[in-house]
Design a protein around this motif. Structure first.
Motif, PDB file in Angstrom:
ATOM      1  N   LYS A   1      18.667   2.949  -0.634  1.00 46.83           N
ATOM      2  CA  LYS A   1      17.782   3.254  -2.013  1.00 46.83           C
ATOM      3  C   LYS A   1      16.757   4.142  -1.597  1.00 46.83           C
ATOM      4  O   LYS A   1      16.331   5.165  -2.386  1.00 46.83           O
ATOM      5  CB  LYS A   1      17.133   1.868  -2.123  1.00 46.83           C
ATOM      6  N   THR A   2      15.969   4.156  -0.393  1.00 52.41           N
ATOM      7  CA  THR A   2      15.204   5.062   0.022  1.00 52.41           C
ATOM      8  C   THR A   2      15.467   6.651   0.117  1.00 52.41           C
ATOM      9  O   THR A   2      14.915   7.583  -0.174  1.00 52.41           O
ATOM     10  CB  THR A   2      14.329   4.745   1.010  1.00 52.41           C
TER      11      THR A   2
ATOM     12  N   ARG B   1       3.786   5.411  -2.338  1.00 57.44           N
ATOM     13  CA  ARG B   1       3.526   4.214  -3.030  1.00 57.44           C
ATOM     14  C   ARG B   1       2.200   3.741  -2.752  1.00 57.44           C
ATOM     15  O   ARG B   1       1.522   2.987  -3.646  1.00 57.44           O
ATOM     16  CB  ARG B   1       4.628   3.188  -2.292  1.00 57.44           C
ATOM     17  N   SER B   2       1.514   4.068  -1.544  1.00 61.09           N
ATOM     18  CA  SER B   2       0.076   3.855  -1.273  1.00 61.09           C
ATOM     19  C   SER B   2      -0.981   4.729  -2.065  1.00 61.09           C
ATOM     20  O   SER B   2      -1.037   5.907  -1.600  1.00 61.09           O
ATOM     21  CB  SER B   2      -0.142   3.702   0.208  1.00 61.09           C
TER      22      SER B   2
ATOM     23  N   SER C   1      12.572   4.917  -5.619  1.00 58.31           N
ATOM     24  CA  SER C   1      13.895   4.111  -5.638  1.00 58.31           C
ATOM     25  C   SER C   1      14.026   3.188  -6.844  1.00 58.31           C
ATOM     26  O   SER C   1      15.154   2.354  -6.884  1.00 58.31           O
ATOM     27  CB  SER C   1      14.019   3.408  -4.203  1.00 58.31           C
ATOM     28  N   ALA C   2      12.940   3.200  -7.710  1.00 60.82           N
ATOM     29  CA  ALA C   2      13.084   2.317  -8.761  1.00 60.82           C
ATOM     30  C   ALA C   2      13.275   3.088 -10.106  1.00 60.82           C
ATOM     31  O   ALA C   2      12.263   3.868 -10.507  1.00 60.82           O
ATOM     32  CB  ALA C   2      11.724   1.513  -9.068  1.00 60.82           C
TER      33      ALA C   2
ATOM     34  N   PHE D   1       4.274   6.247  -7.224  1.00 54.05           N
ATOM     35  CA  PHE D   1       5.496   5.360  -7.648  1.00 54.05           C
ATOM     36  C   PHE D   1       6.619   5.150  -6.790  1.00 54.05           C
ATOM     37  O   PHE D   1       6.586   5.982  -5.815  1.00 54.05           O
ATOM     38  CB  PHE D   1       5.790   6.201  -9.012  1.00 54.05           C
ATOM     39  N   ASP D   2       7.265   4.012  -6.933  1.00 52.04           N
ATOM     40  CA  ASP D   2       8.404   3.641  -6.208  1.00 52.04           C
ATOM     41  C   ASP D   2       9.555   4.774  -6.482  1.00 52.04           C
ATOM     42  O   ASP D   2      10.021   4.525  -7.511  1.00 52.04           O
ATOM     43  CB  ASP D   2       8.925   2.339  -6.205  1.00 52.04           C
TER      44      ASP D   2
ATOM     45  N   GLU E   1      18.207  -1.190   1.819  1.00 49.78           N
ATOM     46  CA  GLU E   1      16.750  -0.587   1.885  1.00 49.78           C
ATOM     47  C   GLU E   1      16.849   1.098   2.432  1.00 49.78           C
ATOM     48  O   GLU E   1      16.175   1.679   1.556  1.00 49.78           O
ATOM     49  CB  GLU E   1      15.959  -1.299   2.886  1.00 49.78           C
TER      50      GLU E   1
ATOM     51  N   ASN F   1       3.290  12.466  -4.002  1.00 47.11           N
ATOM     52  CA  ASN F   1       3.855  10.987  -4.316  1.00 47.11           C
ATOM     53  C   ASN F   1       3.909  10.248  -3.155  1.00 47.11           C
ATOM     54  O   ASN F   1       4.244  10.689  -1.866  1.00 47.11           O
ATOM     55  CB  ASN F   1       5.067  11.097  -4.882  1.00 47.11           C
TER      56      ASN F   1
ATOM     57  N   THR G   1       7.951  14.452  -3.043  1.00 46.97           N
ATOM     58  CA  THR G   1       8.229  12.838  -2.903  1.00 46.97           C
ATOM     59  C   THR G   1       7.779  12.669  -1.443  1.00 46.97           C
ATOM     60  O   THR G   1       7.986  13.510  -0.287  1.00 46.97           O
ATOM     61  CB  THR G   1       9.343  12.095  -3.341  1.00 46.97           C
TER      62      THR G   1
ATOM     63  N   SER H   1      17.066   7.603  -4.224  1.00 45.55           N
ATOM     64  CA  SER H   1      15.737   8.190  -4.676  1.00 45.55           C
ATOM     65  C   SER H   1      15.993   9.803  -5.062  1.00 45.55           C
ATOM     66  O   SER H   1      15.455  10.459  -5.969  1.00 45.55           O
ATOM     67  CB  SER H   1      14.421   8.275  -3.567  1.00 45.55           C
TER      68      SER H   1
END
Length: 264
Positions: free
Chosen positions: A125-126, A51-52, A78-79, A75-76, A122, A49, A25, A130
């Motif tokens: 979460k990251t 997000r961009s 943290s989701a 993919f994100d 934030e 992996n 990731t 994750s």
């Protein structure tokens, strides 16, 4: 008498990742990219992996030019729903994930009394959520196969503090203990879960510190190896923890820091 060449081949074979698939990731740049490159160099197929999508494709193209077998998955981390869907898709379309490197992370600097609540959430979460989300999603499949390697990227800040980064230190301390908890819960199912604790490396994340002459002088003076680290120096640790060479290593944090955690 043993043939020395055969002994060498037997030893090196322990580090061979040919035929294995690794998901890394946060691997479009920096430490994640270097680790993915190292695993690919040891023979693994790697899944990048971020997000961009654009950054992923550029990173993948660079590795393919070096002969690596590379896939991408945007993919994100943290989701939870996005993580579960992506991991299931990778398992179905690319193949079983044998190695997971939880590397995605971020940094925010500010005095703790001024740190914004939104930035706290934030960062957590990251850096922390994750690891839990991706680790759990991948481990569900690994447990069914009774084998797997998970490497969580910790930090020297898993052990040490610095002014202005208390939330980051809290997140990386939690990643260290989550790594140990994962090893305890999943070790009986054949998984090895370990961490790498990088020291100060020249990356995009640390660019401002690298260019800060005062900070660099302080860091180099405090580091027994007397220099910043280069991200390529993390490859060996990642290959070791991903390979059969570490099959009885579990719940351990391997600090690659030039000796920073060894000295006051």
């Amino acid at each position: 008498m043993n043939n020395p060449e055969t002994l060498l081949q037997s030893t090196l074979k322990q580090f061979d990742l040919t035929g294995r698939t690794a998901l890394v990731t946060g691997s479009s740049a920096g430490i994640g990219y270097a680790i993915a490159r190292g695993l690919a160099g040891a023979g693994a197929r790697v899944i990048l992996n971020a997000r961009s999508t654009d950054k992923l494709e550029r990173a993948a193209a660079q590795l393919r030019e070096e002969g690596a077998t590379v896939f991408t998955s945007a993919f994100d981390v943290s989701a939870g729903d996005a993580v579960n869907a992506a991991v299931d898709r990778i398992e179905a379309e690319v193949g079983p994930i044998d190695i997971l490197v939880n590397n995605a992370g971020m940094q925010r600097r500010a005095p703790l009394e001024q740190f914004e609540e939104a930035h706290w959430h934030e960062l957590m979460k990251t850096n922390l959520d994750s690891v839990f989300l991706v680790g759990k999603a991948v481990a569900r499949h690994m447990i069914g196969r009774q084998q797997g390697k998970i490497i969580n990227i910790c930090s020297v800040q898993s052990e040490l503090g610095r002014p202005g980064i208390a939330p980051y230190t809290a997140s990386k301390g939690a990643v260290k203990m989550l790594t140990k908890g994962m090893a305890i819960d999943w070790g009986p199912h054949g998984l090895q879960v370990n961490g790498i604790g990088p020291g100060y490396f020249k990356t995009e994340l640390n660019d401002a510190l690298v260019k800060n002459a005062d900070f660099s002088a302080w860091l180099i003076g405090r580091t027994p190896s007397r220099r910043w680290g280069d991200v390529e120096e993390l490859m060996g640790a990642a290959v070791f923890l991903a390979s059969d060479a570490s099959r009885f290593v579990n719940g351990h944090i391997l600090y690659v820091d030039g000796g920073v955690t060894a000295t006051l």
